[in-house]
Every structure is written in structure tokens, then in C-alpha cells.
Design an enzyme around this catalytic site. Sequence first.
Site, PDB file in Angstrom:
ATOM      1  N   GLU A   5      18.626  66.222 172.399  1.00  0.00           N
ATOM      2  CA  GLU A   5      17.644  65.344 172.638  1.00  0.00           C
ATOM      3  C   GLU A   5      17.634  64.130 171.646  1.00  0.00           C
ATOM      4  O   GLU A   5      17.280  63.134 171.964  1.00  0.00           O
ATOM      5  CB  GLU A   5      16.163  65.953 172.897  1.00  0.00           C
ATOM      6  CG  GLU A   5      16.139  66.971 174.199  1.00  0.00           C
ATOM      7  CD  GLU A   5      16.506  68.246 174.008  1.00  0.00           C
ATOM      8  OE1 GLU A   5      16.230  69.146 174.723  1.00  0.00           O
ATOM      9  OE2 GLU A   5      17.066  68.677 173.082  1.00  0.00           O
ATOM     10  N   ASP A  38      37.314  30.786 163.964  1.00  0.00           N
ATOM     11  CA  ASP A  38      37.236  29.401 163.950  1.00  0.00           C
ATOM     12  C   ASP A  38      37.575  28.983 162.754  1.00  0.00           C
ATOM     13  O   ASP A  38      37.112  29.259 161.461  1.00  0.00           O
ATOM     14  CB  ASP A  38      35.779  29.029 164.380  1.00  0.00           C
ATOM     15  CG  ASP A  38      35.585  27.576 164.656  1.00  0.00           C
ATOM     16  OD1 ASP A  38      36.309  27.102 165.338  1.00  0.00           O
ATOM     17  OD2 ASP A  38      34.523  26.867 164.214  1.00  0.00           O
ATOM     18  N   ASP A  52      30.790  28.924 164.877  1.00  0.00           N
ATOM     19  CA  ASP A  52      29.358  28.274 164.412  1.00  0.00           C
ATOM     20  C   ASP A  52      28.932  27.150 165.453  1.00  0.00           C
ATOM     21  O   ASP A  52      27.868  26.693 165.320  1.00  0.00           O
ATOM     22  CB  ASP A  52      29.635  27.576 162.991  1.00  0.00           C
ATOM     23  CG  ASP A  52      30.356  26.449 162.991  1.00  0.00           C
ATOM     24  OD1 ASP A  52      31.414  26.247 163.975  1.00  0.00           O
ATOM     25  OD2 ASP A  52      30.387  25.989 162.024  1.00  0.00           O
ATOM     26  N   ASP A 108      31.708  27.584 170.682  1.00  0.00           N
ATOM     27  CA  ASP A 108      32.165  28.846 170.284  1.00  0.00           C
ATOM     28  C   ASP A 108      31.459  29.895 171.046  1.00  0.00           C
ATOM     29  O   ASP A 108      31.776  31.137 171.197  1.00  0.00           O
ATOM     30  CB  ASP A 108      32.147  29.187 168.750  1.00  0.00           C
ATOM     31  CG  ASP A 108      32.885  28.436 168.069  1.00  0.00           C
ATOM     32  OD1 ASP A 108      33.983  27.999 168.273  1.00  0.00           O
ATOM     33  OD2 ASP A 108      32.303  27.935 167.048  1.00  0.00           O
ATOM     34  N   ASN A 163      23.543  72.507 168.730  1.00  0.00           N
ATOM     35  CA  ASN A 163      23.134  72.530 169.925  1.00  0.00           C
ATOM     36  C   ASN A 163      24.052  73.954 170.462  1.00  0.00           C
ATOM     37  O   ASN A 163      23.663  74.470 171.404  1.00  0.00           O
ATOM     38  CB  ASN A 163      23.530  71.320 171.001  1.00  0.00           C
ATOM     39  CG  ASN A 163      22.218  70.608 170.710  1.00  0.00           C
ATOM     40  OD1 ASN A 163      22.222  69.680 169.856  1.00  0.00           O
ATOM     41  ND2 ASN A 163      21.269  70.734 171.386  1.00  0.00           N
ATOM     42  N   GLU A 186      22.293  77.006 169.937  1.00  0.00           N
ATOM     43  CA  GLU A 186      21.214  77.270 170.717  1.00  0.00           C
ATOM     44  C   GLU A 186      21.729  77.752 171.943  1.00  0.00           C
ATOM     45  O   GLU A 186      21.096  78.533 172.637  1.00  0.00           O
ATOM     46  CB  GLU A 186      20.252  75.887 170.777  1.00  0.00           C
ATOM     47  CG  GLU A 186      19.749  75.457 169.455  1.00  0.00           C
ATOM     48  CD  GLU A 186      19.375  74.024 169.504  1.00  0.00           C
ATOM     49  OE1 GLU A 186      19.264  73.465 170.600  1.00  0.00           O
ATOM     50  OE2 GLU A 186      19.027  73.415 168.367  1.00  0.00           O
ATOM     51  N   THR A 204      13.698  69.181 163.492  1.00  0.00           N
ATOM     52  CA  THR A 204      14.511  69.819 162.307  1.00  0.00           C
ATOM     53  C   THR A 204      15.990  69.387 162.411  1.00  0.00           C
ATOM     54  O   THR A 204      16.720  69.384 161.275  1.00  0.00           O
ATOM     55  CB  THR A 204      14.528  71.454 162.466  1.00  0.00           C
ATOM     56  OG1 THR A 204      14.980  71.850 163.798  1.00  0.00           O
ATOM     57  CG2 THR A 204      13.025  71.962 162.200  1.00  0.00           C
ATOM     58  N   ASP A 205      16.611  69.031 163.715  1.00  0.00           N
ATOM     59  CA  ASP A 205      17.892  68.446 163.890  1.00  0.00           C
ATOM     60  C   ASP A 205      17.859  66.891 163.398  1.00  0.00           C
ATOM     61  O   ASP A 205      18.916  66.501 162.711  1.00  0.00           O
ATOM     62  CB  ASP A 205      18.432  68.636 164.989  1.00  0.00           C
ATOM     63  CG  ASP A 205      19.078  70.011 165.330  1.00  0.00           C
ATOM     64  OD1 ASP A 205      18.886  70.832 164.354  1.00  0.00           O
ATOM     65  OD2 ASP A 205      19.410  70.438 166.452  1.00  0.00           O
ATOM     66  N   GLU A 255      20.622  75.691 160.333  1.00  0.00           N
ATOM     67  CA  GLU A 255      20.902  74.210 160.371  1.00  0.00           C
ATOM     68  C   GLU A 255      20.598  73.374 159.124  1.00  0.00           C
ATOM     69  O   GLU A 255      21.422  72.604 158.939  1.00  0.00           O
ATOM     70  CB  GLU A 255      20.328  73.750 161.543  1.00  0.00           C
ATOM     71  CG  GLU A 255      20.754  74.562 162.705  1.00  0.00           C
ATOM     72  CD  GLU A 255      20.019  73.941 164.217  1.00  0.00           C
ATOM     73  OE1 GLU A 255      19.295  72.990 164.083  1.00  0.00           O
ATOM     74  OE2 GLU A 255      20.609  74.332 165.246  1.00  0.00           O
TER      75      GLU A 255
END
Length: 969
Positions: free
Chosen positions: A288, A330, A648, A652, A713, A716, A744-745, A850
Site C-alpha cells: 500500500e 540546443d 530555451d 524548443d 509483502n 506477509e 513500519t514499512d 523488517e
Amino acid sequence: VLDFFGVDPTKGLSDSQVDHHSRLFGRNGTPFWKLVLKQFDDLLVKILIVAAIVSFVLALANGETGLTAFLEPFVILLILAANAAVGVITETNAEKALEELRAYQANIATVLRNGCFSILPATELVPGDIVEVTVGCKIPADLRMIEMSSNEFRVDQAILTGESCSVEKDVDCTLTTNAVYQDKKNVLFSGTDVVAGRGRAVVIGVGSNTAMGSIHDSMLHTDDEATPLKKKLDEFGSFLAKVIAGICVLVWVVNIGHFSDPSHGGFFKGAIHYFKIAVALAVAAIPEGLPAVVTTCLALGTKKMARLNAIVRSLPSVETLGCTTVICSDKTGTLTTNMMSVSKICVVESADRGPMINEFNVTGTTYAPEGTVFDNNGQQLDFPAQSPCLHYLAMCSSLCNDSILQYNPDKDSYEKIGESTEVALRVLAEKVGLPGFDSMPSALNMLSKHERASYCNHYWENQFKKVYVLEFTRDRKMMSVLCSHKQMDVMFSKGAPESIIARCTKLLCNVDGSVVPLTAAARAELESRFHRLAHLVLPLKVGMLDPPREEVRDAMLACMTAGIRVIVVTGDNKSTAESLCRKIGAFDNLVDFSGLSYTASEFERLPAMQQTQALQRMTLFSRVEPSHKRMLVEALQNQNEVVAMTGDGVNDAPALKKADIGIAMGSGTAVAKSASDMVLADDNFASIVAAVAEGRAIYNNTKQFIRYMISSNIGEVVCIFVAAVLGIPDTLAPVQLLWVNLVTDGLPATAIGFNKQDSDVMKAKPRKVGEAVVTGWLFFRYLVIGVYVGLATVAGFIWWFVYSDGGPKLTYSELMNFETCALRETTYPCSIFEDRHPSTVAMTVLVVVEMFNALNNLSENQSLLVITPRSNLWLVGSIILTMVLHILILYVHPLAVLFSVTPLSWAEWTAVLYLSFPVIIIDELLKFLSRNTGNVNYAYSVVYHTFYRMRFRFRFRKSDLLPKDRRDK
């Protein structure tokens, strides 16, 4: 053109014609919610959204209420919202460039209609309108010249074509076939500036039908390319989705027989129970925090780059830099200063025994009046103005000049108004100084920058009064100014060398200021010297050049060492650009540039196969217009090159947007900056090299934390899968998994982004775009670590039930048959299976193991004894903070209730450490194998190639034994 639009050049369009042309040709002139939705266009994010919805529906179906029921979906959505907010804030909308393009359009125009001139808003122009333009005017639309009211008419169109000098325009037809913008000498382009002359022209294009409008359309229809990392994460997300779906279905199907167990209260509730386990598996499998951690790490990378003067506008471009294989740079303003300067002065020292010519070199490559004059022997001239020739040269440079040099305090730089060549002469006059003042150099340095800008020029202008100016014409090829000084008339002239020398009869000798006749021998010697200067510096501009930046040569060498090819792209002519490429090292040790240098027209005439081959060797692409730059980027991308484009100007912008990474100059136009992914604050090409090194380091660190999160993971998933297969109670609740994944991760993963960059990061070739984030042996390594993490977590759970002094000390079979507890007579209460201690021990083992695994990721293959935790104190700090947060949820009662945990005893903490620490020993063994396997492979490679060379030599020597005629055959 006049016939086509049916317009009389002496009267202009009538009102009825204006209405008709407005209908026929038109006039001259991304919602926020889409940007927010774009942040959710990511497969991992979509999987998370589905998981949140499923979790919410299950909570409702199960009749759950209160905060704990909806905590999981709420936290997931909260994280996704935060991730989207970071993306929206950091990635400013590139469509802003289209708005800024309007700053380069003229506001008003002087138009002839119904036989009368009037000043109208430029937006009201229509094709066929007759417009008058004069010096200082911004061209309001694309115009075709029909009449010149001055001897010459010049336009600065660098904003469109990138040409370093202003361009002469006329009313003649263009005879060039396949004419590019630079060839269209009779067309004035919208948004460019008139720097000399006056004339009339007919409008031929307005709005999107102008050269500037085509840039607008080009930018509008350019799709953003996915970065290499984004592609790999999408591939990983797709793979993960399939694996998650497979595992969830497998766990659900395996447990169909348990749906009817009495403990569930019915088949349907049993099905929901195991479906929740499957969802818990999905939550465990999905990292996640990964989208948020990637975003955060890239954002932290942008801060590092800002210190290197590289301001990142698009977060993913940080890692794209790491695999850049070609930089299309350029020329004007990027590799050069875009400030014309005098670099060499040629004088006749004496003419006693034939002309003795001397050359002076001038330093300083900007418009700042700062520089030194050196003689041919490299000796500095303390008082250049005491040299007769330099004295009169400074005088002429000041008076025969229509430009203005001024200081801009806002930008802390000197700026020009007028022709670049004329401003270069003004700057030269300032560098030479004034005669008769011994304290001249130090006195000038005491002036303010505003006063210093044109102090010497103003002195000469006060000494001489201008009487008449004869403008530069194509016939005379020179400009003359008649001045009066103490009732004496003096004419100062400057121009093409051949035109000036042809009119001269005498010479000024620098050694003593004497004037002697100009002999045929002296004339021939001077012409020879000027031709040589013109060849070595710039054609037609003797002694002047748009100089390369001092740092560019070293930066080019660094690019070559890093396996990055540089292609110089410019609107200038071929010989001018080739001269620049020699200076910056692009053509080192080469005499013949064939196959390396092409004009846009030459390249377009090549057959398709030869174009493909030319792209692989091309170093210089000259005489280009905006469409060619974009075409070059697309062609290189089709050859699987990762292209960075620098620029610039407005011209471009389309190529900057199309490139994998567009790099704009800090002093460039707002349009170029908005179309780019990165802006160089110091306009320095060399900063790109530093940014590439940082980009490579950031990618390496990104790889490390992605691997860290994936191995976590895997652990887990193994934990939940093994628990389901063994038939023991739920090891971890979904909310506990979410806490581990996000907090924690997430913290250590972000801190891994601060790992120090390897010393040889710029000696390696660019990584391949298709290179997977985790491959072969590495995947096996992280699978082993992940399996251990999962087994250690399950072991912690089982340990509390079976071995802990604070636990019930059940037998293993009693633990496996926990679901039938209510149907059997037992010596322990069935409520023991709802105790929060075992899941707290398991969760704490998962967190601590971990943390140790995070230390493993300080380096991919180096031991912790070599690269110690001291090398990344951010990681040490994140581990401490993570443990403090974990202890907080264990020992603060409201949080403990929320996360279904309880305080642990010292004996339980000891068991946690015993189960967690071995992960370091396992990874050290795997790293040792990685290092030594590499050596074995290398040794095998050496032996193989040595054996192959020996066979080759042996065959060669056998042929030596043959008779000469046979050997020749």
C-alpha cells in the site's frame, strides 16, 4: 499573395473583406479535476481502491459497526488521497505553457484598412490585412513583406528558429525548394522582433495558422510518455494483480470444506469468514505504501537536484535521467552563452619592412563589461586604450553603433537592445577603457553596475556629436556615422572587411600611432589574415563569436564516459555549428565530419534506411526548425533511445514536451519551462551531468526500497497463507497488516532513498529501459528473505500458544483444532483463541524482522560490516521512530484497542528478537554468494575468451607455414 487575398496594397482591406476573411480564415486568437484523476491512473492504486471497496462491503455484510469496521478502507483511501495531493501539487499543469505562449504575441498592430492607417488589437487581424512594422515592433501575425521603407530590414527570430544573429528580410521571392523558416527571407513570423528598418507586409497567417501557432498545436497534441520506472511498476502491478487473484481464490477454495464449521454459525457466514482471509491476503500482498513512498523518494530527490541547480517540475523525470542514452542539446544559449562577443582584434603593428600584423585576444563571453585584453605573447595589457589602434577601435565601436547596453538589477545581468554584433562592440569599448587615465581599470570597477554598463561609450558620445548616419546596406556592406568634434568632421565606418579595406588608402600603425600609405602587399596580407579568421571563428563576422560556455567541454567528456551521446541541434548554418562543435570537443581528432553533421534538408533527403543509420552516428543537426526537433526526438525514441532534449526558446517547446525528459534553461522563455520536466537554474549544460549522476543514484535507491517493500509483502503473504493451510487462528488482523505496510514499512523505505551514491555511478553505461526492477537471482534472494519473514511471524504466533510461560501451553493439535473447541471438553477456556497476545507477538516479530531487513538494504551486495548503518543515519533514525510508534500502539490503551494489540512482557520481547535477528545472517550469506558468484562468472568468462584467442592465434600461425602464394590466396 495580394491577388490571392484580393487586396490593394495602397488601401488595404475594406470592412466587407475583413468580415469575409474573418469567416473564411478565422481571427488571431485541462480542467483541475482531470489532473486529480490522472494521479489515480495507476494499476497499484486501482487495486488498492478495489481492496478498500471490498473491505467496506464485507464490513457492512457482516453487520460490523463502529470505527474498527471501517478503519481499513478509510486508511487506504486517506493514503491514496495524500498521494494524489503530492502529485497534483508537484506536477504543475503543462498546459500552462499554452497560456504563456500568448506573452510572445503582439498586443497591437498598425493596420491599413479602407485607405487609412489605424492601430488595432492584434487579435483583430485577418489574412490579407496590410500591416506596417518598424524597429522595436513585435510582429503581430505571419506576414509577407511587400515594401521596404529603409535600406535594410532585420528581424530577431531566435525565439522561433534559434539563430544566434538577427536575420535580414526583403521583398524578393524565395527560390529554395523545401524551404525551412530560415530560408523564408520574405516572411516575418508572429512573435519575432524587428531590430532594424521599416516596411509594410500583408498578413498570410493568424492564430494557429502561424509558425508560432503550429508550436501551440504541436504541444497540445503531444502525449506524455510513461517513464521507464512507471512502466516497470505498471508491469509489476499487473503481475501482482494476477498473483493476488490466484492466491485469494486458492485460499478460498481450499477452505470450502470449513465453511459449515459450527464456529462460523452457518455456511454463508463461513464463506464470508474465509473471503475476509482472502481479502487480508490481498492487503498483505499489495504494498500500500509503495506509490506514496516512490512519490516521496522522488520528491526528496528533487531537493537534492535543486542544490545542483536542476529544478525538477515532473517527479518521474528524476529517475528517467538515470537511463538517458541521448541528449539532444540546443546550441544557442545552452552550449553557448547566446551573447555575441569580440574575441580577437587584428592590427598592423608597423609597416617599415612590410606589414607586421599583431593580434590581441579579448576575454569575457557575456555582455558584462568585464574582460581583459592580451597581446600575441599572452601578456596582459594594463592600459589597452594607450594602444593607438585599440584607442580608435573603441572610439569607432562606441559611435558607429545603434544598440544599447544596460544593467537589469532584477536579473543581476547585463542586457542588450538592438543587434548582438553591435552590443558586442559596445562591450569591447568598455573593456578597452579610456585613454589618459592611469587609474582607469580600478576607477571603472568602483562604479555601480548601472553606471558601468556604458560609461566609456557615453564618454565618447559626449566627445563627438553625431551629424548624420548612413545605415548598413547590402550594396555598401558597411555603416557610417559622420561626427563633429571641436569643429572638425570625422567619419567612422564599420562593416565587412572587404568593403572597408577596399575604401582605405592609409594604415594606422599601432607601434607609434603613425599613418602610412596602404600598399598592395599590406592589403593582400590583411585580406589573407581576415579570410583565415573568418574560417576559424565565424563566417562573415571576423573576430566575433557566440562563445561556448567554459564548462561545456568537460561536461561533454563526462557524458561520453557515462555512455551518453550528445547531439547538437541548432537553427544556425552548418559551418557555424561545426566550428562550435570543434571547440566543445564533439568533433575531437576529426577532420572529415561526413556522417556526423547533417542539415535538416540533407537528412530529409536521405532514404529511410540511411536515415536510421545516420541517427546512430549523428553529432550535429543544423538548420532546423521546430518540427525537425520534434521529428528527431521521435526518430530516436523509435530506436529505443531514452532522449533528453535541452532548449530555451519557444521553438524548443514541442520537442521538450515530446522528449522522455525535457530540460529548459532558467533564463529561457516561460513556454519552454512549462513544457519541460526540468529547469536548469544556472543555464549550465554541465549541471545536466550532475543531475544525471543524481538521477542514477536515486533510481538505485528506488530499486532498493522497492525490493525491501516487496520482500516484506512476500513475508506477509507467506504468513497468512501458511496460517490458512495449517488451520490455526488468524495470525494478523487486516488493520494490523495495514499498519505494518504503511507505517513500519513506509518510513524505512523512504529513508533508504538517502543511501549514498556509488563513486563509479557515472562510469557505468545507461541502464536498459526494459531492465526489470527485480530479476532472476535477486528475485530468488528476496523470495528467501520473504519466506523467512513469513515463517518467523507464524512461529511467533505459535510460540505464544505452545511454549510461552504466559500462554496456555497447548499441544500443536489442540491449536490446529481450535474451531471445535466449543464442542469438546478442554482444560482451558475457548476464549484463549481470542487473546490479543499471540497476534501482538506475531505483529511485533513482523515489525522487528523488517527493521533488520531494512539494514540489509543499505547495499545490494555489500556486507553490513563494509557499509555500516552509520552511512545512512536517516535509515537509523527511521528505524528508531518506527519502533517508538510501534511501542506507542502497544502501550497506549486507546491505540491498543484500535489495533487489537496488548503490551508485551520482557520474555515475549526476547522471543521476538531471537526470531527476528536471523534475517541479517541469511541475507549476509546470500550477499556473500552474490559477490562470489559474480567472481566465478567473471573468471569463467576470462578463461573462455583466453582459450578462444589462443585458438585464433594457433590457426593464424598454421597459415604462416603455407607457401606465400597459398597464404596470399
